[in-house]
Enzyme design. Structure first.
Site, short mmCIF file in Angstrom:
data_model
loop_
_atom_site.label_atom_id
_atom_site.label_comp_id
_atom_site.label_asym_id
_atom_site.label_seq_id
_atom_site.Cartn_x
_atom_site.Cartn_y
_atom_site.Cartn_z
N HIS A 37 4.90 2.81 5.51
CA HIS A 37 4.00 3.09 6.62
C HIS A 37 4.62 3.96 7.70
O HIS A 37 3.92 4.69 8.40
CB HIS A 37 3.44 1.78 7.19
CG HIS A 37 2.42 1.19 6.28
ND1 HIS A 37 2.66 0.10 5.48
CD2 HIS A 37 1.16 1.60 6.00
CE1 HIS A 37 1.59 -0.14 4.76
NE2 HIS A 37 0.67 0.74 5.05
N ARG A 72 -7.03 3.23 9.32
CA ARG A 72 -6.18 2.03 9.23
C ARG A 72 -6.28 1.26 10.55
O ARG A 72 -5.46 1.44 11.45
CB ARG A 72 -4.73 2.41 8.95
CG ARG A 72 -4.48 2.94 7.54
CD ARG A 72 -2.98 3.19 7.32
NE ARG A 72 -2.64 3.36 5.93
CZ ARG A 72 -2.54 4.54 5.31
NH1 ARG A 72 -2.76 5.66 5.95
NH2 ARG A 72 -2.20 4.58 4.03
N GLU A 117 -6.27 -1.91 -5.11
CA GLU A 117 -4.84 -1.65 -4.89
C GLU A 117 -3.97 -2.77 -5.44
O GLU A 117 -2.77 -2.82 -5.19
CB GLU A 117 -4.54 -1.37 -3.42
CG GLU A 117 -5.11 -2.36 -2.43
CD GLU A 117 -4.84 -1.96 -0.97
OE1 GLU A 117 -4.04 -1.04 -0.71
OE2 GLU A 117 -5.43 -2.59 -0.08
N ASN A 155 -0.88 3.58 -3.01
CA ASN A 155 0.45 3.22 -2.50
C ASN A 155 0.78 1.80 -2.96
O ASN A 155 1.87 1.51 -3.46
CB ASN A 155 0.49 3.27 -0.98
CG ASN A 155 0.04 4.60 -0.43
OD1 ASN A 155 0.14 5.60 -1.13
ND2 ASN A 155 -0.47 4.62 0.78
N ASP A 156 -0.18 0.92 -2.77
CA ASP A 156 0.04 -0.46 -3.19
C ASP A 156 -0.17 -0.63 -4.69
O ASP A 156 0.57 -1.36 -5.35
CB ASP A 156 -0.89 -1.40 -2.42
CG ASP A 156 -0.33 -1.69 -1.04
OD1 ASP A 156 0.89 -1.93 -0.94
OD2 ASP A 156 -1.09 -1.66 -0.06
N CYS A 201 -7.64 6.71 -1.33
CA CYS A 201 -7.10 6.95 0.02
C CYS A 201 -5.60 6.72 0.06
O CYS A 201 -4.99 6.79 1.12
CB CYS A 201 -7.81 6.09 1.05
SG CYS A 201 -7.64 4.34 0.72
C1 PEP Z 1 -2.69 2.16 -0.21
O1 PEP Z 1 -2.12 1.11 -0.46
O2 PEP Z 1 -2.71 3.13 -0.97
C2 PEP Z 1 -3.39 2.33 1.07
C3 PEP Z 1 -4.13 3.39 1.31
O3 PEP Z 1 -3.20 1.38 2.03
P1 PEP Z 1 -1.86 1.25 2.90
O4 PEP Z 1 -1.03 2.46 2.62
O5 PEP Z 1 -2.25 1.18 4.32
O6 PEP Z 1 -1.27 0.00 2.37
MG MG Z 2 -2.59 -0.60 0.74
#
Ligand code: PEP
Ligand code: MG
Length: 583
Positions: A192, A299, A434, A457-458, A505
């Site tokens: 993040h 977010r 995710e 990402n997750d 996203c």
């Molecule tokens: C993700 O996990 O891809 C996502 C967009 O959420 P974050 O990056 O805020 O966990």
């Molecule tokens: Mg995420």
């Protein structure tokens, strides 16, 4: 001169002096008895400390009003009020007289008691006050002990910030106007702090492992956030080369901005929606500069993470209204809070979870705190008349969570009706995919979702069991892993079979190396850091949907990361000779 290689996390080049910021522990607070006759002189010490602290906070408040957001200026204003609060002073004075202990201990003792009490309150206003008390007392104790504790908000000169690790909540307070680059030992592209660096347009290199241990404060460095290198004590040649690259970088970025008005449409007429991710309401103003067709991920948790702030319904309402009004008719997807993991709410969450990434995060936290969750949903509903809003839930692991979240959304609607708050009746409710269990059951989740948004990402971190913030396992988090590709395919197909759209996203949506692949997999909507939009658009406009589908089919046959990657690289080299597709 020495070169360090890390992970390119936010593009751009910074040349400047290193500012080494290493969090020290709070100093030991001495505790000793005083004689009755000493109480007055202890109190004089306190008054002197207050005067010094007021001067310091006043200067910070003025600077924040000039250079930072209103929220940050408000925090310092609250601290000023607190410092001069007569009730707080009276309580301290009484305690000093009754307990006859040194004043720094008295300040700590009372503030500890108050923060414990207020911090446990369900009322967000009280919790905010707890954070203010804790901050103000720290400052006072530092003054009494003559310890100057440096805060990143106090940066007065341009620097390249070098840290071992920086939590998103620390990144929020830093004086962004002065941070020209960020170099961090820990982290990866999808942590993040990297996401925030991109939001602030600060070049960043993460995952540098040992840099903060080896570098000296004030050393000259060149940080290249596009290639992921940091050079300490650069020689003339390196400096000249990077100054040239910096100019080229800006020129290319400006050229790509020229695409902003053009649609993201393939050569054979397949239209894709290209949107921006934002973390702060103020970012909404900038996203159209890059040609965003809406906001695919807001977010919202960053409203809650600003130090000293817990966002009550009215604060949230103001923020959401601002974003919606700024975006006009363009759609804005607000994600309900995703706290936990590396985004801890210190007042409400334990700081010592054994596995925070597998712990009390996102929708799990919201479902366990239905009143907070409904307050957020009501704020979104109330703001809905000001624009085109959609909601989505983070970290859904299965249908039960989705159904419970939807039921609470219905309750929030009912509560708005009872209070005669007008709201849009047709708000779409989406599910973030995710977690592997969500991707595997996408067909079931699609029945109760108006759209999907892939949080890669997750999804990648959980699929490969590789912490996205840990530079040592960063090499494992590969989007080209066949397992990841299969999850993406499965999710997109499940969405289409139920007639809903599939968005993405996660950071992958802004990676030009895989844009064609994602188009070929059938992704309908890409949402990314606004600055990545032009280059992704450029690629979409330079490929055919049919060609991308053939690429995706071939990539899905790949048996290894390298196998998949070489299929994509070959295809890209053929379609964009010389890799000429932008920044
Ligand atoms: C993700 O996990 O891809 C996502 C967009 O959420 P974050 O990056 O805020 O966990
Ligand atoms: Mg995420």
């Amino acid at each position: 001169m020495k070169t360090y290689t890390g992970i390119p996390a936010s593009a751009g080049i910074a040349i400047g002096r290193a500012f080494l910021y290493l969090e020290d522990d709070f100093p030991e607070i001495p505790r000793y008895a005083i004689r009755k006759a000493q109480a007055d002189s202890e109190w004089e010490r306190f008054e002197k400390a207050v005067a010094e602290a007021v001067k310091e906070v006043r200067a910070l408040h003025e600077q924040a009003s000039r250079e930072m957001s209103r929220e940050q200026a408000d925090i310092f204003e609250a601290h000023l009020l607190m410092l001069e609060d007569t009730e707080f002073h009276d309580q301290l004075k009484n305690r000093l007289k009754n307990k006859l202990q040194n004043i720094e201990w008295i300040v700590w003792d009372l503030s500890h008691e108050l923060t414990q009490k207020l911090g446990a309150s369900p009322d967000p206003l009280f919790r905010e006050r707890a954070a203010d008390i804790s901050d103000v007392s720290r400052r006072l104790i530092n003054k009494l002990l003559s310890v100057t504790r440096f805060s990143l908000a106090d940066l007065k000169e341009d620097v390249i910030l070098v840290v071992h690790d920086l939590l998103p909540s620390d990144a929020l307070v830093m004086n962004k106007a002065r941070v020209k680059g960020l170099a961090m030992d820990a982290g990866s592209r999808t942590s993040h702090t990297a996401i925030l660096a991109r939001a602030f347009n600060i070049p960043a290199v993460l995952g540098l492992s040992v840099l903060s241990r080896e570098i000296k404060n004030g050393e000259k460095i060149v940080l290249n956030g596009s290639s992921g290198t940091v050079v300490t004590n650069p020689d003339r040649g390196v400096l000249v080369r990077h100054e040239g690259e910096e100019k080229q970088f800006r020129k290319r970025a400006d050229r790509l901005l020229g695409l902003r008005e053009l649609p993201a449409e393939t050569l054979d007429g397949h239209r894709i929606a290209v949107k921006a991710n934002i973390e702060f309401p103020e970012e909404a103003e900038q996203v159209s500069r890059y040609g965003a067709e809406g906001i695919g991920l807001y977010r919202s948790e960053f409203l809650f993470l600003a130090p000293g702030k817990s966002a009550e319904e009215e604060t949230q309402l103001r923020a959401y209204r601002h974003v919606l009004k700024t975006m006009g008719k363009l759609p804005v997807t607000i994600r309900t809070v995703d706290v936990g993991g590396d985004k801890i709410l210190p007042d409400l969450q334990a700081l010592d979870e054994k596995n925070p990434l597998l712990g009390w995060r996102a929708i799990r936290f919201s479902l366990a705190n239905p009143e907070l969750f409904k307050a957020q949903l009501r704020a979104i509903l109330r703001a809905s008349i000001d624009g085109n809003v959609r909601i989505m839930f983070p970290m859904i692991s299965g249908i039960e969570e989705l159904e419970r979240a939807r039921a609470l959304f219905d309750d929030a609607r009912e509560e708005c009706r009872k209070k005669s708050y007008p709201f849009a009746e047709d708000i779409e409710v989406g599910t973030m995919i995710e977690i592997p269990s969500a991707a595997m059951t996408a067909d079931i989740l699609a029945e109760k979702s108006d759209f999907f948004s892939l949080g890669t990402n997750d999804l990648i971190q959980y699929t490969l069991a590789a912490d996205r913030g840990n530079e040592k396992v960063n090499y494992l988090g590969q989007p080209c892993h066949p397992a990841v590709l299969r999850f993406l395919e499965r999710t997109i197909n499940a969405a289409h079979e139920k007639g809903i759209k599939a968005a993405m996203c996660g950071e992958l949506a802004g990676d030009p190396a895989v844009t064609a692949l994602l188009v070929g997999l059938g992704l309908d909507e890409f949402s990314m850091a606004a600055s990545s939009i032009p280059v992704v658009k450029q690629i979409i406009r330079g490929v055919s949907f049919a060609g991308c589908k053939a690429l995706a089919e071939k990539a899905l046959e790949g048996r290894s990361v390298d196998g998949v990657r070489s299929v994509i690289e070959e295809w890209m080299a053929k379609n964009f000779p010389g890799g000429r597709y932008g920044v």
